[in-house]
Design a protein around this motif. Structure first.
Motif, PDB file in Angstrom:
ATOM      1  N   PHE A 235      -3.146 -10.646 -10.496  1.00  0.00           N
ATOM      2  CA  PHE A 235      -2.986 -11.286  -9.189  1.00  0.00           C
ATOM      3  C   PHE A 235      -2.587 -12.754  -9.298  1.00  0.00           C
TER       4      PHE A 235
ATOM      5  N   LEU B 256       1.004 -13.027 -10.038  1.00  0.00           N
ATOM      6  CA  LEU B 256       1.791 -12.663  -8.857  1.00  0.00           C
ATOM      7  C   LEU B 256       1.821 -13.810  -7.855  1.00  0.00           C
TER       8      LEU B 256
ATOM      9  N   LEU C  60       5.392   9.453  -7.516  1.00  0.00           N
ATOM     10  CA  LEU C  60       5.118   8.821  -8.807  1.00  0.00           C
ATOM     11  C   LEU C  60       6.372   8.704  -9.650  1.00  0.00           C
TER      12      LEU C  60
ATOM     13  N   ARG D 205       8.552   5.829  -8.281  1.00  0.00           N
ATOM     14  CA  ARG D 205       8.101   4.488  -8.623  1.00  0.00           C
ATOM     15  C   ARG D 205       8.218   4.214 -10.122  1.00  0.00           C
TER      16      ARG D 205
ATOM     17  N   ALA E  50      10.754   1.237 -12.122  1.00  0.00           N
ATOM     18  CA  ALA E  50      10.276   0.294 -13.138  1.00  0.00           C
ATOM     19  C   ALA E  50      11.051   0.398 -14.443  1.00  0.00           C
TER      20      ALA E  50
ATOM     21  N   GLY F 243      11.758 -10.177  -7.601  1.00  0.00           N
ATOM     22  CA  GLY F 243      10.579  -9.516  -8.162  1.00  0.00           C
ATOM     23  C   GLY F 243       9.523  -9.257  -7.105  1.00  0.00           C
TER      24      GLY F 243
ATOM     25  N   TYR G  80      10.522  -6.507  -4.806  1.00  0.00           N
ATOM     26  CA  TYR G  80      10.436  -5.276  -5.595  1.00  0.00           C
ATOM     27  C   TYR G  80       8.985  -4.792  -5.712  1.00  0.00           C
ATOM     28  N   VAL G  81       8.070  -5.715  -6.048  1.00  0.00           N
ATOM     29  CA  VAL G  81       6.657  -5.336  -6.171  1.00  0.00           C
ATOM     30  C   VAL G  81       6.101  -4.911  -4.811  1.00  0.00           C
TER      31      VAL G  81
ATOM     32  N   ILE H 242       7.314  -1.473  -4.041  1.00  0.00           N
ATOM     33  CA  ILE H 242       6.647  -0.433  -4.827  1.00  0.00           C
ATOM     34  C   ILE H 242       5.243  -0.175  -4.290  1.00  0.00           C
ATOM     35  N   VAL H 243       4.491  -1.258  -4.050  1.00  0.00           N
ATOM     36  CA  VAL H 243       3.115  -1.099  -3.581  1.00  0.00           C
ATOM     37  C   VAL H 243       3.101  -0.414  -2.214  1.00  0.00           C
TER      38      VAL H 243
ATOM     39  N   THR I  91       4.100   3.230  -2.496  1.00  0.00           N
ATOM     40  CA  THR I  91       3.062   4.056  -3.086  1.00  0.00           C
ATOM     41  C   THR I  91       1.940   4.326  -2.090  1.00  0.00           C
ATOM     42  N   PHE I  92       1.486   3.260  -1.419  1.00  0.00           N
ATOM     43  CA  PHE I  92       0.363   3.439  -0.502  1.00  0.00           C
ATOM     44  C   PHE I  92       0.748   4.304   0.687  1.00  0.00           C
TER      45      PHE I  92
ATOM     46  N   LEU J 219       1.219   7.915  -0.583  1.00  0.00           N
ATOM     47  CA  LEU J 219       0.010   8.625  -0.976  1.00  0.00           C
ATOM     48  C   LEU J 219      -0.891   8.955   0.208  1.00  0.00           C
TER      49      LEU J 219
END
Lengths: 316, 307
Positions: free
Chosen positions: B51, B54, B239, B242, B246, B282, B285-286, B289-290, B293-294, B297
């Motif tokens: 963190f 980041l 999955l 993502r 990467a 970046g 991009y992060v 992705i987060v 994914t959330f 899911l």
């Protein structure tokens, strides 16, 4: 796996053929029209019933070949004298291995052993750190139900930040220590921790944790003692499997290393990169890559000995 | 006034929670402390190594002077928003990874289906073959693609011999098709891994019933098996997608398609050094992705998730 359960085979179609033979008269006196019969027996002649299995098996064969052939060719041709032509020729020579590893008099090539050792030591450090951080969080997730458990779970089992970004950020954040062994170690540990958490978690999930913990507690063990001397030893296999997986993955982690590594000694991933990128010789690359294949093969064999099916975090 | 009141109560509540967690008196509080202690090492590392860097990335993207990290400016974000080049990179990445994900998941279904339902002659070999590429870093995958399709590659030379053409003209490792196969090589094992877990839980009796009632194999698969494995397919797709985003080493070696990771790398290379832009890309991009994914899911059963 199917194991020895009998495959569902062709009972469908044989039943249909029997129906064909019996035709029109039914035991209850009614009659079956020919068209109705054909409708039911259709499965015996359907395209997918006849050819589905061979086609899927063919796909599996192609996929398996696609995944394994290049590895085998690379490994075999690392011992060949010439790599031109369809198949490598001129066996067996260890020249490429010697050159890649930097033994003997080969001009500017430096000895790769220190880098390899350095990487493996860092990977080992990352692995130990992973056990320390991964096992407790896996236990908390498997044993307790708590507020925000799902969030913690997602954070723990998904590598949310890609290695490349983490590497860039890391070097800027910790200018003094980012490029050191400690930086690599922390990065590897964080990037590979999901594999440890998942493996250990699935191992915990197969145990009756509540009963185990309560038995130990009622026999007078304190909670820390219960955790350290009863719970953790029970998950031994999962922990070892997770350790092997995280270690192997960390040994050749490239994206993070490429951003962070400063050389001297060169981590193993950079050794691979130097031997693969741009103007590297084909057969020397083969030898360099084969070094890593040997490491992976060793890891897979150890995992098989532990009863795991290859590189899987799932528990059997 | 009421806002202030509720803020005070929630602060007080958090304070009580913290103090009871530190000095528990009831069993419930003790359990909370145990959970906190168990999660602490992981989050300590995640904060220090994850963190904080980041947060630093945010600072870099907003810095006026990127060498000393001085001053504030939105230049990097402006460049990112106004240059069409970056939109093209984003589109390149999404369609390429999306297509690779589609192919990998489809092949993964076939492999998982065969492993679960058929008596394959060399099952152990197939299992090993689809699981070990997970251990291979991107650069090694890139090399394996050149082993197949490069100038000295096996397939290239076989075709060259068969057709009498020169191997140089046939080599496709550094074409976009070669890179695509590299992506599939990395992603297929991940997809298969998730799908095998799902297949292990498929109800075989329903399939047998369908077959006995006269459904063909395809009908059985389409109407019975597929609805059962759909959550697994969704989880595998998420999955795989993502992981595909990467991938960096493979693109760095083969260099045939400008995807986001390669773009970030180019931004911090000598010659086009722009760490603030790299940091901004970046971050986008992060965050993508987060969020992906959330959100993804939420629609999937959590048990199907494996890395």
């Amino acid at each position: 796996m199917t194991g020895n359960t009998s495959p569902r085979a062709d009972d469908g179609s044989t039943a249909a053929e029997n129906a064909d033979a019996a035709l029109t008269t039914r035991p209850d006196g009614g009659s079956v029209t020919a068209s109705g019969n054909r409708r039911w027996s259709r499965s015996g002649r359907a395209f997918s019933t006849l050819l589905g299995r061979p086609i899927v098996a063919g796909v599996v064969a192609v996929v398996t070949a696609f995944l394994t052939v290049p590895v085998l060719v690379a490994f075999v041709s690392s011992f060949a004298e010439s790599g031109s032509g369809v198949l490598p020729t001129g066996f067996v020579t260890f020249d490429h291995w010697r050159k890649v590893l930097g033994f003997g008099e080969y001009g500017v090539r430096k000895n790769a052993i220190p880098g390899l050792t350095y990487s493996l030591l860092i990977a080992t450090g990352g692995m130990v750190l992973n056990v320390v951080i991964g096992v407790p969080v896996a236990y908390a997730l498997a044993r307790y139900d708590f507020y925000a458990r799902d969030w913690v779970n997602t954070f723990a089992i998904l590598p949310l930040v890609p290695g490349l970004i983490l590497g860039i950020a890391f070097v800027q954040t910790y200018p003094q220590h980012g490029r050191s062994a400690l930086g690599l170690l922390a990065g590897y540990c964080l990037l590979k921790s999901p594999y440890m958490v998942l493996t250990v978690q699935s191992s915990f999930q197969s145990m009756d944790l509540v009963r185990l913990e309560e038995s130990a507690r009622s026999l007078g063990a304190s909670w820390p003692r219960t955790f350290l001397t009863v719970v953790v030893p029970h998950a031994k296999r999962g922990i070892i499997a997770g350790a092997i997986i995280t270690w192997t993955l960390a040994a050749a982690e490239f994206n993070f290393t490429h951003m962070v590594a400063s050389g001297s000694p060169d981590p193993f991933a950079m050794f691979l990169y130097d031997n693969i990128a741009n103007n590297a010789l084909y057969l020397q690359s083969a030898a360099a890559v084969s070094v890593y294949f040997l490491i992976v093969a060793g890891a897979i064999i150890s995992l098989q000995l532990l009863g795991k099916r290859g590189f899987s975090t799932a528990h059997q | 006034m009421s806002v202030r009141k509720s803020a005070t109560t929630s602060v007080r509540r958090i304070a009580t929670l913290a103090s009871t967690t530190a000095r528990p008196t009831t069993e419930r509080e003790r359990e909370r402390r145990r959970i906190a202690v168990l999660c602490l090492p992981f989050f300590a590392l995640a904060i220090v190594a994850g963190f904080v860097p980041l947060a630093m990335l945010v600072r870099i993207s907003l810095a006026e002077d990127t060498i000393w990290m001085d001053g504030w400016s939105f230049d990097a974000w402006e460049t990112l928003a106004t240059t069409p080049e970056y939109r093209r990179v984003a589109w390149n990445t999404l369609w390429f990874v999306g297509l690779a994900t589609g192919v990998s998941v489809a092949l993964g279904v076939a492999v998982a289906h065969a492993l679960e339902k058929y008596d394959l002659p060399a099952e152990r070999i197939v299992v090993a073959a689809v699981s070990f590429p997970i251990a291979l870093p991107g650069i090694v995958v890139a090399y394996l693609i050149t082993v197949l399709l490069g100038r000295q590659g096996l397939v290239t030379n076989a075709i060259a011999v068969a057709t009498g053409q020169g191997a140089h003209g046939l080599a496709s490792a550094t074409a976009i098709t070669g890179l695509f196969l590299g992506y599939v090589y990395s992603l297929l094992p991940r997809a298969t891994m998730v799908l095998r877990g799902t297949y292990a839980e498929v109800n075989e009796q329903a399939e047998e019933a369908a077959r006995a009632l006269g459904a063909s194999r395809w009908e059985t698969f389409y109407h019975v098996t597929l609805p059962e494995i759909r959550p697994g397919i969704a989880a595998a797709a998420i999955l795989t997608f993502r992981s595909g985003l990467a991938i960096f080493g493979t693109v760095l070696i083969l260099q045939s398609h400008q995807v986001v990771t390669l773009q970030i790398h180019n931004e911090i290379s000598v010659g086009s050094y722009a760490p603030d832009v790299a940091a901004a890309i970046g971050l986008v991009y992060v965050v993508f992705i987060v969020a992906f994914t959330f959100v993804g899911l939420r629609f999937v059963d959590d048990d199907a998730v494996e890395v």
